[in-house]
Scaffold this active site. Structure first.
Site, PDB file in Angstrom:
ATOM      1  NE  ARG A   1       4.572  -5.420  11.047  1.00 39.34           N
ATOM      2  CZ  ARG A   1       4.705  -4.225  10.487  1.00 39.34           C
ATOM      3  NH1 ARG A   1       5.849  -3.586  10.525  1.00 39.34           N
ATOM      4  NH2 ARG A   1       3.662  -3.680   9.867  1.00 39.34           N
TER       5      ARG A   1
ATOM      6  CG  HIS B   1       7.392   3.769   2.088  1.00 41.25           C
ATOM      7  ND1 HIS B   1       8.174   4.354   3.066  1.00 41.25           N
ATOM      8  CD2 HIS B   1       6.146   3.644   2.624  1.00 41.25           C
ATOM      9  CE1 HIS B   1       7.445   4.565   4.145  1.00 41.25           C
ATOM     10  NE2 HIS B   1       6.212   4.143   3.903  1.00 41.25           N
TER      11      HIS B   1
ATOM     12  CB  CYS C   1       5.463   7.565   4.300  1.00 41.23           C
ATOM     13  SG  CYS C   1       4.007   6.489   4.455  1.00 41.23           S
TER      14      CYS C   1
ATOM     15  CB  SER D   1       3.323   0.593   3.386  1.00 44.48           C
ATOM     16  OG  SER D   1       3.003  -0.138   4.546  1.00 44.48           O
TER      17      SER D   1
ATOM     18  CD  GLU E   1      11.527   4.711   1.823  1.00 44.23           C
ATOM     19  OE1 GLU E   1      10.902   4.596   2.893  1.00 44.23           O
ATOM     20  OE2 GLU E   1      11.073   5.330   0.840  1.00 44.23           O
TER      21      GLU E   1
ATOM     22  CE  LYS F   1       0.372  -0.486   6.080  1.00 47.46           C
ATOM     23  NZ  LYS F   1       1.230  -1.430   6.850  1.00 47.46           N
TER      24      LYS F   1
END
Length: 312
Positions: free
Chosen positions: A249, A235, A142, A192, A237, A163
């Site tokens: 969040r 990502h 990333c 992301s 992971e 985003k």
């Protein structure tokens, strides 16, 4: 695969609870085998969460791995106890003389900063150059992937207003590339990020190949011909809840983020996520370890050749 990790590392109990094989140092020392030496430069604020995610994905081959967690500066991380950092992390200066079979450089929540405004950018560029001499194959994730492209090839990412957030469909461009061995022709992966580099820019670099991409979010896996550098813009992971945690969040902080695409059931944040990237994420890390690290690294790491400098 037995991952040799420090005793008492919190990730160990999590992984054992998931039936993932880890090995303490004393037992590993009695095996007549040279383990792979893998460094993890963890730039994420929640170090422990990222440790678990990456160790989980490194756990699926018969290879033994020694892992060093590396920190880029001494500043106390926001979401990780200082005691954890002192117990399990090495300052870069402590490992600068070592050589590694593989290095993973994580993403970082630095999407809207210019690279030169990042407080540790000078150290980051030092590590990027150090990896060319001390690491057989480096995997950039990333933000780190874009940072490495900027440093080595002068490609500045475009910062999007909205985003890229969600789980996107990707296609395999090069089914013969060993990183993608066993992949379905179409697969899913989380993204992301605000930053974006056009696929044409990657393709313009002699020796780089976009081996997997998405029509929606562009290049996903980019690999060098010599297998010494791999850039992943997403990502693989991520845990099942990571995108959701980021979304909630931001909502809690008073922002109005878009709902992550293709993530929540019926695109409804009150419903659970649909997890459909883990198998390919695990396979990708296994292939990287086997074909880009284990099959190409010298038995004696002192014989590791310096990588020729990328053409800027």
């Amino acid at each position: 695969m037995p991952i040799r990790i420090p005793e008492q590392l919190p990730a160990q109990n999590v992984l054992l609870g998931e039936n993932i094989f880890t090995m303490e140092s004393n037992r590993a020392a009695n095996q007549d085998i040279r383990p792979l030496k893998v460094g993890i430069l963890n730039l994420m604020p929640n170090k422990i969460e990222t440790e678990v995610q990456l160790l989980r994905l490194l756990s699926n081959t018969p290879l033994q791995i020694d892992v060093d967690f590396i920190r880029i500066d001494s500043q106390a991380p926001k979401n990780t106890p200082q005691s954890h950092m002192d117990a399990f992390y090495h300052d870069f200066s402590q490992v600068a003389d070592k050589k590694y079979d593989g290095l993973i450089v994580t993403g970082a929540p630095l999407a809207l900063l210019k690279y030169e405004d990042v407080k540790y950018w000078d150290t980051m560029t030092t590590i990027l150059e150090w990896a060319q001499r001390h690491v057989n194959s480096t995997l950039y994730l990333c933000w780190a992937a874009h940072a490495a492209m900027y440093h080595f090839y002068n490609f500045t990412r475009t910062l999007r207003k909205e985003k890229f957030s969600g789980v996107f469909e990707h296609k395999v461009n090069d089914p013969h590339n060993e990183l993608l061995r066993g992949f379905d022709p179409v697969f899913y992966a989380p993204h992301s990020r605000y930053g974006h580099i056009d696929t044409a820019n990657y393709n313009s670099v002699d020796g780089l190949h976009v081996v997997a991409e998405s029509e929606e979010v562009g290049a996903y896996i980019v690999a060098s011909e010599d297998k010494r550098m791999v850039f992943v813009t997403g990502h693989p992971e991520y845990d099942a809840d990571t995108l959701g945690d980021e979304y909630f969040r931001d909502v809690k902080a008073g922002q109005t983020p878009s709902i992550p695409k293709n993530y929540f059931t019926d695109n409804d944040p009150t419903k659970p996520p649909i997890v459909r990237w883990r198998s390919h994420g695990s396979l990708f890390f296994t292939n990287w370890l086997n074909y880009y690290v284990y099959q190409t690294t010298p038995y004696d790491l002192n014989q590791l050749a310096e990588k020729s400098q990328p053409k800027r």
